[in-house]
Design a protein around this motif. Structure first.
Motif, PDB file in Angstrom:
ATOM      1  N   VAL A 116       0.845  -1.238   0.133  1.00 55.25           N
ATOM      2  CA  VAL A 116      -0.003   0.018   0.098  1.00 55.25           C
ATOM      3  C   VAL A 116       0.812   1.260   0.048  1.00 55.25           C
ATOM      4  O   VAL A 116       0.598   2.166  -0.712  1.00 55.25           O
ATOM      5  CB  VAL A 116      -0.896   0.027   1.332  1.00 55.25           C
ATOM      6  N   GLY A 117       1.956   1.249   0.874  1.00 55.11           N
ATOM      7  CA  GLY A 117       2.859   2.277   0.729  1.00 55.11           C
ATOM      8  C   GLY A 117       3.484   2.561  -0.578  1.00 55.11           C
ATOM      9  O   GLY A 117       3.587   3.822  -0.886  1.00 55.11           O
ATOM     10  N   GLY A 118       3.860   1.563  -0.999  1.00 53.75           N
ATOM     11  CA  GLY A 118       4.573   1.642  -2.466  1.00 53.75           C
ATOM     12  C   GLY A 118       3.819   2.026  -3.652  1.00 53.75           C
ATOM     13  O   GLY A 118       4.147   2.822  -4.421  1.00 53.75           O
ATOM     14  N   MET A 119       2.632   1.572  -3.352  1.00 49.66           N
ATOM     15  CA  MET A 119       1.381   1.827  -4.310  1.00 49.66           C
ATOM     16  C   MET A 119       1.218   3.460  -4.607  1.00 49.66           C
ATOM     17  O   MET A 119       0.973   4.154  -5.394  1.00 49.66           O
ATOM     18  CB  MET A 119       0.356   0.908  -4.603  1.00 49.66           C
ATOM     19  N   THR A 120       0.870   3.790  -3.319  1.00 46.44           N
ATOM     20  CA  THR A 120       0.598   5.289  -2.916  1.00 46.44           C
ATOM     21  C   THR A 120       1.810   6.001  -3.502  1.00 46.44           C
ATOM     22  O   THR A 120       1.544   7.313  -3.895  1.00 46.44           O
ATOM     23  CB  THR A 120      -0.010   5.431  -1.628  1.00 46.44           C
ATOM     24  N   SER A 121       2.984   5.789  -2.999  1.00 44.26           N
ATOM     25  CA  SER A 121       3.988   6.626  -3.540  1.00 44.26           C
ATOM     26  C   SER A 121       4.257   6.500  -5.048  1.00 44.26           C
ATOM     27  O   SER A 121       4.580   7.807  -5.734  1.00 44.26           O
ATOM     28  CB  SER A 121       5.291   6.075  -3.122  1.00 44.26           C
ATOM     29  N   ARG A 122       3.958   5.407  -5.759  1.00 38.75           N
ATOM     30  CA  ARG A 122       3.975   5.561  -7.132  1.00 38.75           C
ATOM     31  C   ARG A 122       2.938   6.434  -7.664  1.00 38.75           C
ATOM     32  O   ARG A 122       2.992   7.145  -8.723  1.00 38.75           O
ATOM     33  CB  ARG A 122       3.839   3.817  -7.557  1.00 38.75           C
ATOM     34  N   ALA A 123       1.665   6.232  -7.115  1.00 37.06           N
ATOM     35  CA  ALA A 123       0.723   7.174  -7.426  1.00 37.06           C
ATOM     36  C   ALA A 123       1.045   8.818  -7.347  1.00 37.06           C
ATOM     37  O   ALA A 123       0.550   9.425  -8.222  1.00 37.06           O
ATOM     38  CB  ALA A 123      -0.681   6.812  -6.744  1.00 37.06           C
ATOM     39  N   ALA A 124       1.747   9.086  -6.376  1.00 39.17           N
ATOM     40  CA  ALA A 124       2.014  10.345  -6.166  1.00 39.17           C
ATOM     41  C   ALA A 124       3.165  10.830  -7.279  1.00 39.17           C
ATOM     42  O   ALA A 124       3.062  12.156  -7.587  1.00 39.17           O
ATOM     43  CB  ALA A 124       2.553  10.455  -4.646  1.00 39.17           C
ATOM     44  N   LEU A 125       3.863  10.066  -7.549  1.00 42.46           N
ATOM     45  CA  LEU A 125       4.977  10.317  -8.596  1.00 42.46           C
ATOM     46  C   LEU A 125       4.058  10.640  -9.873  1.00 42.46           C
ATOM     47  O   LEU A 125       4.627  11.552 -10.597  1.00 42.46           O
ATOM     48  CB  LEU A 125       5.969   9.162  -8.949  1.00 42.46           C
ATOM     49  N   LEU A 126       3.089   9.805 -10.077  1.00 43.14           N
ATOM     50  CA  LEU A 126       2.307   9.944 -11.595  1.00 43.14           C
ATOM     51  C   LEU A 126       1.270  11.032 -11.382  1.00 43.14           C
ATOM     52  O   LEU A 126       0.523  11.153 -12.302  1.00 43.14           O
ATOM     53  CB  LEU A 126       1.915   8.765 -11.875  1.00 43.14           C
TER      54      LEU A 126
END
Length: 83
Positions: free
Chosen positions: A53-63
């Motif tokens: 969950v933390g990694g996916m939200t970080s990736r979403a923030a980058l995009l």
């Protein structure tokens, strides 16, 4: 002071980092400590899920994606016909 857990449709950076670190820590605990096999598997899967969950939200923030935004409600309402 009020702490916001969702800021601009995503988790704040400190929460994303905390989720990744907690998930990784739980995985390390499951692998290194002498736990029963069922408990170790449970802790490992829980840690993996939290880090995911933390990694996916970080990736979403980058995009610049807002996974926790309510804009879909406005789009859904735009398809309704006016009576």
């Amino acid at each position: 002071m009020k702490v916001k857990l969702i800021k601009d449709g995503n988790f704040p950076s400190w929460l994303r980092l905390l989720l990744i670190l907690v998930g990784t820590g739980l995985g390390a605990i499951a692998l290194e400590c002498k736990l029963s096999p069922v408990a170790a598997k449970t802790v490992l899967l829980l840690g993996f899920g939290i880090a995911l969950v933390g990694g996916m939200t970080s990736r979403a923030a980058l995009l610049k994606i807002k996974p926790f935004d309510n804009s879909y409600k406005r789009a859904k309402d735009s398809y309704k016909e006016n009576d």
